[in-house]
Design an enzyme around this catalytic site. Sequence first.
Site, short mmCIF file in Angstrom:
data_model
loop_
_atom_site.label_atom_id
_atom_site.label_comp_id
_atom_site.label_asym_id
_atom_site.label_seq_id
_atom_site.Cartn_x
_atom_site.Cartn_y
_atom_site.Cartn_z
NE ARG A 63 -2.20 -1.79 3.40
CZ ARG A 63 -2.68 -1.92 4.64
NH1 ARG A 63 -3.83 -1.37 4.95
NH2 ARG A 63 -2.00 -2.59 5.55
CG ASP A 65 2.45 6.62 2.59
OD1 ASP A 65 1.50 6.01 3.11
OD2 ASP A 65 3.57 6.69 3.11
NE ARG A 210 7.54 10.66 1.18
CZ ARG A 210 6.35 11.10 1.59
NH1 ARG A 210 5.34 10.24 1.72
NH2 ARG A 210 6.16 12.38 1.85
#
Length: 378
Positions: A63, A65, A210
């Site tokens: 999944r 973001d 990230r």
Amino acid sequence: MPFFTPLDDNEKRPGRIALGVEYDGTRYCGWQRLSHAPSVQEALEKALSKVASTPINVHCSGRTDSGVHAVRQVVHFDTPVGRSRKAWRMGGNVNLPPDIGIHWAVPVPDDFHARFSAIARRYRYMIINQPFRPVMERNNVTWCREPLNVADMQAAAAHLVGELDFSAFRAAGCQSRSPRRHVHFIEVSRHGHLVMIDIQANAFLHHMVRNIAGTLMAIGRGEKPVEWIVELMRGGDRTRSSATAAATGLHFVDVIYPPRYALPKEPLGPGLVAHLGEWTGERPLPDCPMVRSRMARAEAEGAEEARAAGKLSEQEAIRLANVAREAERLSREHEQAIPAAGDPAAGDPAAGVPAAGGPAAGAEDDTLTAATQNESSR
């Protein structure tokens, strides 16, 4: 299935279907269906439900973001109605918006699960390194106006390879029960004005990629020395590392399964680096308990199907099942031997000191709960 093989429109079968999906995440709140914003999952389920003329629920390999893109997102669903591969792909694409597309559709065994059968996930973080803001690529890259020292970024990234505690790169809201992940490789490379961070692991903590990208860019700009990443890993304090890098540059590019499932191979993206010519699953996986366990389990399940169809002796099926059970036992023992975060027995992951019970580059902790939020299953 070769890349350009024409689809057979005659084989219409119900059961479990796997899809390869690509999407530009700019307009979406992420993969997961939410009541207050558009999601990739919602759009895909609506399109497939029209093809099936019945509600379809899909499960994904990871999944992503809000704002994150995917070049090879693998999903599966169960359908009570028979449709051909061509119908799922072409019919699905007709009903999808232009920023989501289905690459392929194939029938898979009932034991296949897009998330839980996966052995590894891979992301590429794309940075456009130039003094003026990007225009054509603005939704698919992160802009860095200062020159980046790729050699320093690569030297720092080398400290992240192996089975380590990634608390320093874990979002505050991450619900994973363990901060340990096994990074198979991480490479930083320059291609003209593009800088790419290419990373593969068994799974990722929430915002892990990230956060790593933000830290490597700070080192690349000369704001911090290469050794800073060692201090961050040793301290395990997310507040000491750099800001989370923008979602626009992150691309989910590959997910790897045991060979038994024979999912289609395709070129790795994103398109900005298509010239590199690498295809999915080309790199060897590390030899570790989790990988051996997944491979043995898939082989045992295939052997049981072959035995039921009269294509394999019962003795061979039993042997393979025993191999799978032993591999899973070793994987569980390794996981239980890994100390909790903050335990002195965990050693110094940044310095490559092994944890008790196994080497720093050993098995992954891949037992993800339904509530786990991470880059690969969020």
